[in-house]
Write an enzyme that holds these catalytic residues in place. Structure first.
Site, PDB file in Angstrom:
ATOM      1  N   ARG A  31       0.414  -1.357   0.067  1.00  3.63           N
ATOM      2  CA  ARG A  31      -0.119  -0.239  -0.068  1.00  3.63           C
ATOM      3  C   ARG A  31       0.977   1.120  -0.150  1.00  3.63           C
ATOM      4  O   ARG A  31       0.049   2.301  -0.434  1.00  3.63           O
ATOM      5  CB  ARG A  31      -1.068  -0.069   1.201  1.00  3.63           C
ATOM      6  CG  ARG A  31      -1.951  -1.131   1.282  1.00  3.63           C
ATOM      7  CD  ARG A  31      -3.133  -0.687   1.714  1.00  3.63           C
ATOM      8  NE  ARG A  31      -2.421  -1.251   3.502  1.00  3.63           N
ATOM      9  CZ  ARG A  31      -3.430  -0.553   4.370  1.00  3.63           C
ATOM     10  NH1 ARG A  31      -4.744   0.806   4.662  1.00  3.63           N
ATOM     11  NH2 ARG A  31      -3.530  -1.374   5.660  1.00  3.63           N
ATOM     12  N   GLY A 124       9.146  -3.706  12.135  1.00  3.98           N
ATOM     13  CA  GLY A 124      10.435  -2.752  11.831  1.00  3.98           C
ATOM     14  C   GLY A 124       9.213  -1.196  10.788  1.00  3.98           C
ATOM     15  O   GLY A 124       9.514  -0.552  10.737  1.00  3.98           O
ATOM     16  N   ARG A 357      26.623  27.617   4.667  1.00  2.00           N
ATOM     17  CA  ARG A 357      27.366  25.916   4.216  1.00  2.00           C
ATOM     18  C   ARG A 357      28.115  25.812   5.197  1.00  2.00           C
ATOM     19  O   ARG A 357      28.946  26.183   6.075  1.00  2.00           O
ATOM     20  CB  ARG A 357      27.590  26.025   2.553  1.00  2.00           C
ATOM     21  CG  ARG A 357      26.475  26.433   2.132  1.00  2.00           C
ATOM     22  CD  ARG A 357      26.212  26.920   0.884  1.00  2.00           C
ATOM     23  NE  ARG A 357      27.439  26.030   0.246  1.00  2.00           N
ATOM     24  CZ  ARG A 357      28.297  25.916  -0.906  1.00  2.00           C
ATOM     25  NH1 ARG A 357      28.507  26.522  -1.346  1.00  2.00           N
ATOM     26  NH2 ARG A 357      29.067  24.203  -0.901  1.00  2.00           N
ATOM     27  N   TYR A 411      37.654  28.603  -6.692  1.00  4.71           N
ATOM     28  CA  TYR A 411      38.134  28.401  -7.042  1.00  4.71           C
ATOM     29  C   TYR A 411      38.247  28.671  -8.477  1.00  4.71           C
ATOM     30  O   TYR A 411      37.552  29.599  -9.412  1.00  4.71           O
ATOM     31  CB  TYR A 411      35.764  27.630  -7.734  1.00  4.71           C
ATOM     32  CG  TYR A 411      36.117  25.599  -8.438  1.00  4.71           C
ATOM     33  CD1 TYR A 411      37.172  25.004  -7.881  1.00  4.71           C
ATOM     34  CD2 TYR A 411      35.570  25.920  -9.334  1.00  4.71           C
ATOM     35  CE1 TYR A 411      37.261  23.806  -7.989  1.00  4.71           C
ATOM     36  CE2 TYR A 411      35.695  25.123  -9.628  1.00  4.71           C
ATOM     37  CZ  TYR A 411      36.248  23.749  -9.345  1.00  4.71           C
ATOM     38  OH  TYR A 411      36.036  22.816 -10.160  1.00  4.71           O
TER      39      TYR A 411
HETATM   40  C1  UD1 Z   1      -0.542  -9.206  12.724  1.00  8.40           C
HETATM   41  C2  UD1 Z   1      -0.431  -9.934  14.292  1.00  8.40           C
HETATM   42  C3  UD1 Z   1      -2.162  -9.240  14.405  1.00  8.40           C
HETATM   43  C4  UD1 Z   1      -1.529  -8.164  15.040  1.00  8.40           C
HETATM   44  C5  UD1 Z   1      -1.354  -7.448  13.962  1.00  8.40           C
HETATM   45  C6  UD1 Z   1      -0.784  -6.044  14.761  1.00  8.40           C
HETATM   46  C7  UD1 Z   1       0.127 -11.843  13.460  1.00  8.40           C
HETATM   47  C8  UD1 Z   1      -0.807 -13.156  12.953  1.00  8.40           C
HETATM   48  N1  UD1 Z   1      -1.379 -11.446  13.713  1.00  8.40           N
HETATM   49  O1  UD1 Z   1      -1.186  -9.250  12.421  1.00  8.40           O
HETATM   50  O2  UD1 Z   1      -2.551 -10.524  15.656  1.00  8.40           O
HETATM   51  O3  UD1 Z   1      -3.117  -7.557  15.508  1.00  8.40           O
HETATM   52  O4  UD1 Z   1       0.418  -7.497  13.941  1.00  8.40           O
HETATM   53  O5  UD1 Z   1      -0.741  -4.918  13.841  1.00  8.40           O
HETATM   54  O6  UD1 Z   1       1.159 -12.158  13.801  1.00  8.40           O
HETATM   55  N2  UD1 Z   1       6.226 -10.094   8.240  1.00  8.40           N
HETATM   56  C9  UD1 Z   1       7.058 -10.580   8.128  1.00  8.40           C
HETATM   57  N3  UD1 Z   1       6.709 -12.115   6.983  1.00  8.40           N
HETATM   58  C10 UD1 Z   1       5.152 -12.325   6.770  1.00  8.40           C
HETATM   59  C11 UD1 Z   1       4.893 -11.784   7.725  1.00  8.40           C
HETATM   60  C12 UD1 Z   1       4.496 -10.444   8.025  1.00  8.40           C
HETATM   61  O7  UD1 Z   1       8.117 -10.138   8.238  1.00  8.40           O
HETATM   62  O8  UD1 Z   1       6.122 -13.121   6.737  1.00  8.40           O
HETATM   63  C13 UD1 Z   1       6.162  -8.431   8.965  1.00  8.40           C
HETATM   64  C14 UD1 Z   1       5.236  -7.337   8.533  1.00  8.40           C
HETATM   65  O9  UD1 Z   1       6.101  -6.842   7.896  1.00  8.40           O
HETATM   66  C15 UD1 Z   1       5.312  -6.720  10.071  1.00  8.40           C
HETATM   67  C16 UD1 Z   1       4.541  -7.759  10.795  1.00  8.40           C
HETATM   68  O10 UD1 Z   1       5.475  -9.083   9.948  1.00  8.40           O
HETATM   69  O11 UD1 Z   1       6.011  -5.378   9.927  1.00  8.40           O
HETATM   70  C17 UD1 Z   1       3.502  -8.363  11.137  1.00  8.40           C
HETATM   71  O12 UD1 Z   1       2.225  -7.899  10.232  1.00  8.40           O
HETATM   72  P1  UD1 Z   1       1.492  -7.761   9.498  1.00  8.40           P
HETATM   73  O13 UD1 Z   1       1.460  -8.619   8.099  1.00  8.40           O
HETATM   74  O14 UD1 Z   1       0.988  -6.053   9.537  1.00  8.40           O
HETATM   75  O15 UD1 Z   1       0.596  -8.523  10.184  1.00  8.40           O
HETATM   76  P2  UD1 Z   1      -0.984  -9.093  10.634  1.00  8.40           P
HETATM   77  O16 UD1 Z   1      -1.585  -9.879   9.624  1.00  8.40           O
HETATM   78  O17 UD1 Z   1      -1.437  -7.769  10.395  1.00  8.40           O
END
Ligand code: UD1
Ligand code: CA
Length: 482
Positions: A31, A124, A357, A411
């Site tokens: 997004r 992150g 600068r 310069y």
């Molecule tokens: C997750 C939680 C949810 C919580 C929410 C809060 C899980 C299953 N669910 O949901 O309970 O309310 O966060 O925001 O954990 N990421 C990876 N690898 C992956 C998937 C995700 O590195 O395979 C990272 C994403 O980049 C992100 C973070 O993990 O930084 C969270 O992932 P995201 O998809 O936002 O989690 P949600 O499904 O929203």
């Protein structure tokens, strides 16, 4: 990097627990609609992930494991820069390819994690979690419990719900898997937990992807903890900003504003007078002495310090500079010290529309006026360059008056050379001082001169075409039409 640990954490044994941090940063961030990996978009001038690494440093983490996937090479390179030499922790990267969910993400970190620590799981893309909050969470974990950071959310759509029986936490149920009754629950999981490493590893090994999203959910470890008779504790906060993630440019801007407003309030609490707390941006560290006032729409970057009584006019951009007591920076001034820094001396007057600068070192009571540019130059006490001028690679003595439109030609097309203007020199308007050159103390340079040779102290130097006047000269006139 600031290390603040106002909160003392004691583990079950009474010792401060060893903390290892896992940062999930493999997601794509669709997004954001950007080529830049999501966690490298900036908040307050720093990558989102840089903020999270700062937080890890404040926790005095032993090890930080960053899980990368989308844009891994870029993210890893940026992390190494962001964490810098100041971070005490051991920084590690693990790749997660493909991305099969948050549980799968943390599984990748397992080989990098020792059994004796408490693991704090962060994302992150959640930049504004305060270290104190995490110290409370680590304290709740106490080295032997699963501690979840939770929040009441008026609209909990999309989040994992904290399912309780009485007070006891039983599970986290993801929105897509939740029953209608569970969807009524407003306590949500923030995405942040503290968990003993050894137990985490055992629970991760038991995850499956039998759920609505066919993902390995980290949140499923809650039910394993319950089944194993391990206490699950929720540490609930009411400050949504601390757990807010960035998924879109709108959310990024919202968090930026929240962050800036907090900075503005912190400054005002220290006594700084802000014309409007909604119209100041601090993208770095701004240190202010007493009685500083800052007008609207100013941006501060890098490390800036403002001495007692300093006044900053509207629409200034100031980066990497030391502004000493009583100096006045008039509106629309641009100052950027970059690596060399800029110093503005006590009681100096700068601008409006001035540009300082890298390497501009201005002494006390120096005046720099409109459309004057100063680079890599030292101006001693009371020197003035008030209009439309350039000083580059120059050493300017006390009380020098540098005329409108004058420049140092520093310069030669290949190398830079220095110009020395000794004390009490008066440089007229529109002069070119061709470096290397020295204007001797107390000397005067006539307006319009191009000076290529050094001048003696006290001398008047004029280097321009002699004036010729032709008496009663008739200007050409158009012929009358026939
Ligand atoms: C997750 C939680 C949810 C919580 C929410 C809060 C899980 C299953 N669910 O949901 O309970 O309310 O966060 O925001 O954990 N990421 C990876 N690898 C992956 C998937 C995700 O590195 O395979 C990272 C994403 O980049 C992100 C973070 O993990 O930084 C969270 O992932 P995201 O998809 O936002 O989690 P949600 O499904 O929203
Ligand atoms: Ca999400």
């Amino acid at each position: 990097m600031h290390v603040t640990s106002s909160f003392q954490v004691q583990g079950a044994s009474g010792q401060r627990p060893i903390v290892d941090v896992v940062i999930m940063a493999a997601g794509k961030g669709t997004r954001m609609k950007s080529k830049t990996p999501k966690v490298l978009h900036t908040l307050a001038g720093r990558p989102l992930l840089g903020h999270v690494l700062d937080t890890a440093a404040q926790l005095l983490a032993r090890k930080v494991v960053v899980i990368t996937g989308h844009g891994a090479i870029e993210v890893e390179a940026a992390c190494a820069v962001s964490a810098g030499a100041t971070a005490e922790f051991d920084l590690n990267f693990v790749r997660q390819e493909p991305q099969l969910g948050t549980g799968h993400a943390v599984q990748q970190a397992v080989p990098a994690l020792a059994d004796d620590g408490v693991v704090v799981v962060l994302s992150g893309d959640v930049p504004l979690t305060q270290a104190d909050t995490l110290f409370h969470l680590i304290s709740a974990c106490a080295g032997n419990k699963l501690a979840l950071l939770t929040l009441e959310q008026r609209d909990p759509t999309g989040y994992g719900r904290i399912v309780r029986t009485g007070d006891a936490v039983q599970a986290i149920v993801e929105h897509k898997d939740a029953s209608d009754v569970q969807r009524q629950i407003t306590e949500i999981y923030s995405g942040i937990m503290a968990v003993p490493a050894a137990q985490l590893k055992r629970w991760l090994a038991r995850l499956d992807n039998q759920n609505a999203q066919k993902e390995y959910y980290l949140t499923d470890i809650v039910k394993f903890a319950v089944a194993d008779g391990v206490d699950v504790v929720a540490y609930k906060i009411d400050d949504a900003v601390q757990v807010a993630g960035v998924n879109s440019p709108v959310q990024l801007a919202e968090l930026e504003r929240a962050y800036q407003l907090r900075q503005a309030h912190r400054l005002m609490e220290e006594g700084v007078r802000l014309a409007d707390p909604a119209r100041i941006d601090v993208r770095g560290d701004l240190l202010c002495a007493h009685d500083v006032s800052i007008d609207i729409n100013c941006i501060f970057q890098g490390l800036v310090s403002l001495g007692e009584g300093v006044s900053i006019g509207a629409h200034c951009v100031i980066a990497n500079a030391v502004i000493e007591a009583g100096a006045v920076i008039h509106p629309f001034t641009h100052i950027d010290g970059e690596k060399l820094g800029v110093t503005v001396g006590v009681g100096a007057l700068i601008g409006p529309f001035a540009r300082l600068r890298p390497g501009a070192k201005l002494g006390a009571e120096v005046h720099i006026g409109n459309f004057v540019e100063v680079k890599n130059s030292t101006l001693a006490k009371g020197a003035k360059a008030n209009h439309l001028a350039y000083l580059g690679d120059a050493t300017v003595g006390e009380r020098v008056n540098y005329g409108a439109g004058s420049i140092t030609a520093n310069y030669d097309g290949a190398n830079k050379h220095r110009t020395v203007i000794e004390a009490d020199v008066h440089v007229g308007s529109n002069c070119v001082l061709v470096a290397p050159v020295t204007i001797g103390a107390g000397g005067t340079v006539g307006g319009g001169s191009t000076i290529t040779k050094s001048t003696e102290p006290g001398a008047l130097s004029v280097a321009r075409g002699k004036q010729v006047s032709i008496a009663n000269w008739a200007r050409p006139a158009k012929k009358p039409k026939a």
